[in-house]
Design a protein around this motif. Structure first.
Motif, PDB file in Angstrom:
ATOM      1  N   MET A   1      49.989 -30.115  81.627  1.00 18.47           N
ATOM      2  CA  MET A   1      49.778 -29.682  83.009  1.00 18.47           C
ATOM      3  C   MET A   1      51.099 -29.614  83.768  1.00 18.47           C
ATOM      4  SD  MET A   1      46.537 -29.038  83.377  1.00 18.47           S
ATOM      5  CE  MET A   1      46.261 -28.991  85.155  1.00 18.47           C
ATOM      6  N   ILE A   2      51.957 -30.608  83.560  1.00 16.22           N
ATOM      7  CA  ILE A   2      53.260 -30.629  84.232  1.00 16.22           C
ATOM      8  C   ILE A   2      54.098 -29.427  83.806  1.00 16.22           C
ATOM      9  CG2 ILE A   2      55.450 -31.881  84.412  1.00 16.22           C
ATOM     10  CD1 ILE A   2      53.681 -34.472  84.016  1.00 16.22           C
ATOM     11  N   ASP A   3      54.142 -29.150  82.501  1.00 12.44           N
ATOM     12  CA  ASP A   3      54.916 -28.016  82.010  1.00 12.44           C
ATOM     13  C   ASP A   3      54.394 -26.703  82.586  1.00 12.44           C
ATOM     14  OD1 ASP A   3      56.613 -29.602  80.544  1.00 12.44           O
ATOM     15  OD2 ASP A   3      55.622 -29.252  78.625  1.00 12.44           O
ATOM     16  N   ALA A   4      53.068 -26.558  82.642  1.00 18.43           N
ATOM     17  CA  ALA A   4      52.486 -25.327  83.180  1.00 18.43           C
ATOM     18  C   ALA A   4      52.815 -25.165  84.660  1.00 18.43           C
ATOM     19  CB  ALA A   4      50.974 -25.329  82.973  1.00 18.43           C
ATOM     20  N   HIS A   5      52.773 -26.256  85.418  1.00 13.23           N
ATOM     21  CA  HIS A   5      53.100 -26.181  86.846  1.00 13.23           C
ATOM     22  C   HIS A   5      54.582 -25.886  87.072  1.00 13.23           C
ATOM     23  CE1 HIS A   5      49.080 -27.549  87.549  1.00 13.23           C
ATOM     24  NE2 HIS A   5      49.268 -27.664  88.848  1.00 13.23           N
ATOM     25  N   ALA A   6      55.436 -26.442  86.212  1.00 15.91           N
ATOM     26  CA  ALA A   6      56.865 -26.140  86.335  1.00 15.91           C
ATOM     27  C   ALA A   6      57.119 -24.656  86.081  1.00 15.91           C
ATOM     28  CB  ALA A   6      57.673 -27.000  85.370  1.00 15.91           C
ATOM     29  N   ARG A   7      56.412 -24.096  85.087  1.00 17.25           N
ATOM     30  CA  ARG A   7      56.554 -22.663  84.815  1.00 17.25           C
ATOM     31  C   ARG A   7      56.034 -21.823  85.988  1.00 17.25           C
ATOM     32  NH1 ARG A   7      54.652 -24.243  79.657  1.00 17.25           N
ATOM     33  NH2 ARG A   7      52.551 -23.543  80.178  1.00 17.25           N
ATOM     34  N   ARG A   8      54.895 -22.237  86.543  1.00 14.14           N
ATOM     35  CA  ARG A   8      54.245 -21.441  87.590  1.00 14.14           C
ATOM     36  C   ARG A   8      54.943 -21.555  88.941  1.00 14.14           C
ATOM     37  NH1 ARG A   8      48.104 -23.429  87.370  1.00 14.14           N
ATOM     38  NH2 ARG A   8      47.800 -21.874  89.018  1.00 14.14           N
ATOM     39  N   PHE A   9      55.391 -22.766  89.285  1.00 11.75           N
ATOM     40  CA  PHE A   9      55.813 -23.024  90.659  1.00 11.75           C
ATOM     41  C   PHE A   9      57.271 -23.463  90.818  1.00 11.75           C
ATOM     42  CE2 PHE A   9      51.207 -24.154  90.343  1.00 11.75           C
ATOM     43  CZ  PHE A   9      50.715 -23.085  91.077  1.00 11.75           C
ATOM     44  N   LEU A  10      57.936 -23.793  89.709  1.00 13.69           N
ATOM     45  CA  LEU A  10      59.324 -24.261  89.785  1.00 13.69           C
ATOM     46  C   LEU A  10      60.253 -23.356  88.974  1.00 13.69           C
ATOM     47  CD1 LEU A  10      58.768 -28.140  89.486  1.00 13.69           C
ATOM     48  CD2 LEU A  10      59.016 -26.772  91.576  1.00 13.69           C
ATOM     49  N   ASN A  11      60.002 -22.091  89.074  1.00 10.77           N
ATOM     50  CA  ASN A  11      60.881 -21.073  88.477  1.00 10.77           C
ATOM     51  C   ASN A  11      61.045 -21.226  86.970  1.00 10.77           C
ATOM     52  OD1 ASN A  11      61.467 -19.902  91.057  1.00 10.77           O
ATOM     53  ND2 ASN A  11      62.911 -21.573  91.433  1.00 10.77           N
ATOM     54  N   GLY A  12      59.974 -21.645  86.304  1.00  8.33           N
ATOM     55  CA  GLY A  12      60.007 -21.708  84.850  1.00  8.33           C
ATOM     56  C   GLY A  12      60.771 -22.871  84.267  1.00  8.33           C
ATOM     57  N   TYR A  13      61.089 -23.886  85.084  1.00  8.99           N
ATOM     58  CA  TYR A  13      61.862 -25.033  84.609  1.00  8.99           C
ATOM     59  C   TYR A  13      61.107 -25.774  83.501  1.00  8.99           C
ATOM     60  CZ  TYR A  13      64.214 -29.502  84.432  1.00  8.99           C
ATOM     61  OH  TYR A  13      64.864 -30.629  83.989  1.00  8.99           O
ATOM     62  N   MET A  14      61.832 -26.265  82.504  1.00  7.99           N
ATOM     63  CA  MET A  14      61.232 -27.049  81.429  1.00  7.99           C
ATOM     64  C   MET A  14      61.926 -28.404  81.326  1.00  7.99           C
ATOM     65  SD  MET A  14      58.678 -25.502  80.056  1.00  7.99           S
ATOM     66  CE  MET A  14      58.498 -26.403  78.518  1.00  7.99           C
ATOM     67  N   LEU A  15      61.157 -29.463  81.332  1.00  9.88           N
ATOM     68  CA  LEU A  15      61.713 -30.806  81.178  1.00  9.88           C
ATOM     69  C   LEU A  15      62.225 -31.024  79.751  1.00  9.88           C
ATOM     70  CD1 LEU A  15      59.041 -32.786  83.196  1.00  9.88           C
ATOM     71  CD2 LEU A  15      61.502 -32.929  83.605  1.00  9.88           C
ATOM     72  N   PRO A  16      63.238 -31.871  79.578  1.00 10.39           N
ATOM     73  CA  PRO A  16      63.821 -32.101  78.249  1.00 10.39           C
ATOM     74  C   PRO A  16      63.050 -33.146  77.442  1.00 10.39           C
ATOM     75  CG  PRO A  16      65.097 -33.301  79.886  1.00 10.39           C
ATOM     76  CD  PRO A  16      64.050 -32.520  80.646  1.00 10.39           C
ATOM     77  N   TRP A  17      61.810 -32.821  77.079  1.00 11.21           N
ATOM     78  CA  TRP A  17      60.992 -33.743  76.290  1.00 11.21           C
ATOM     79  C   TRP A  17      61.633 -33.962  74.915  1.00 11.21           C
ATOM     80  CZ3 TRP A  17      57.491 -35.795  79.334  1.00 11.21           C
ATOM     81  CH2 TRP A  17      56.923 -35.038  80.358  1.00 11.21           C
ATOM     82  N   HIS A  18      61.367 -35.119  74.323  1.00  7.55           N
ATOM     83  CA  HIS A  18      61.838 -35.406  72.964  1.00  7.55           C
ATOM     84  C   HIS A  18      60.805 -36.280  72.275  1.00  7.55           C
ATOM     85  CE1 HIS A  18      63.030 -39.443  74.347  1.00  7.55           C
ATOM     86  NE2 HIS A  18      63.522 -38.830  75.413  1.00  7.55           N
TER      87      HIS A  18
END
Length: 205
Positions: free
Chosen positions: A141-158
């Motif tokens: 959900m966080i990744d989808a919201h970042a794509r939709r509302f934060l200019n496509g930003y992706m967190l550096p998950w590992h």
């Protein structure tokens, strides 16, 4: 009421502890959403806390007021909130979120998302594990919201980023302990992919 663990569950948790280092410092994160679709449904509340030396040192939460954001289907949002309320009521549970709660308690959703994602970024880049119950769903959900509302930003998950307590509970019920050399993420993915009837791991269940 205290939780009573069976000998099998206790042995499972011992094996987990031997396999992976449990942290003294970590970030606890949680979400509430209006549904399960990362592409259509919305995060309506976020919470985050920081633990240092096993002591909670800070915590924040915020409701997201999507009623003030253009481009959101307000009828769909209202219907989803009402649908969940009815489902909860049938189970004897309380669901407090509705459009009025979003308006009166909520904040600008983009600002809240930006702050929340920033805190998660600090945890991920500061070698701070993120602990959450069912957080693998929250991550989507966080990744989808970042794509939709934060200019496509992706967190550096590992692979060692998330400690999902929900999957720990599920793993204890189905007896899937980590394999030697298996990463935490690979183990969680194996547990998550197991489809077994009767396994319940919601916090209230």
């Amino acid at each position: 009421m205290p939780v009573v663990l069976s000998p099998t569950e206790i042995d499972f948790l011992r094996q987990v502890r031997e396999h992976m280092q449990l942290p003294d410092n970590y970030c606890v994160a949680d979400l509430e959403t209006c549904g399960f679709s990362p592409e259509r449904d919305l995060i309506i509340e976020v919470g985050i806390g920081h633990v240092v030396n096993r002591q909670l040192v800070s915590r924040q939460c915020a409701v997201l007021d999507w009623t003030r954001y253009d481009g959101i289907d307000q009828d769909y949002l209202a219907s989803q909130l009402e649908r969940i309320r009815v489902e909860y009521e049938k189970k004897g549970r309380n669901w407090r979120y509705n459009m009025d709660v979003l308006r009166t308690e909520g904040h600008d959703p983009i600002q809240v998302l930006h702050t929340y994602v920033t805190e998660l970024y600090k945890a991920l880049t500061g070698d701070e594990m993120i602990v959450g119950h069912g957080f693998h769903f929250d991550r989507r959900m966080i990744d989808a919201h970042a794509r939709r509302f934060l200019n496509g930003y992706m967190l550096p998950w590992h692979d060692e980023a998330i400690f999902d307590t929900g999957l720990i509970v599920k793993g204890a019920q189905i007896g899937k302990t980590p394999w030697p050399g298996e990463s935490r993420e690979a183990w969680f993915n194996r547990i998550r992919g197991a489809q077994i009837k009767g396994v319940m791991w919601a916090l209230d269940g």
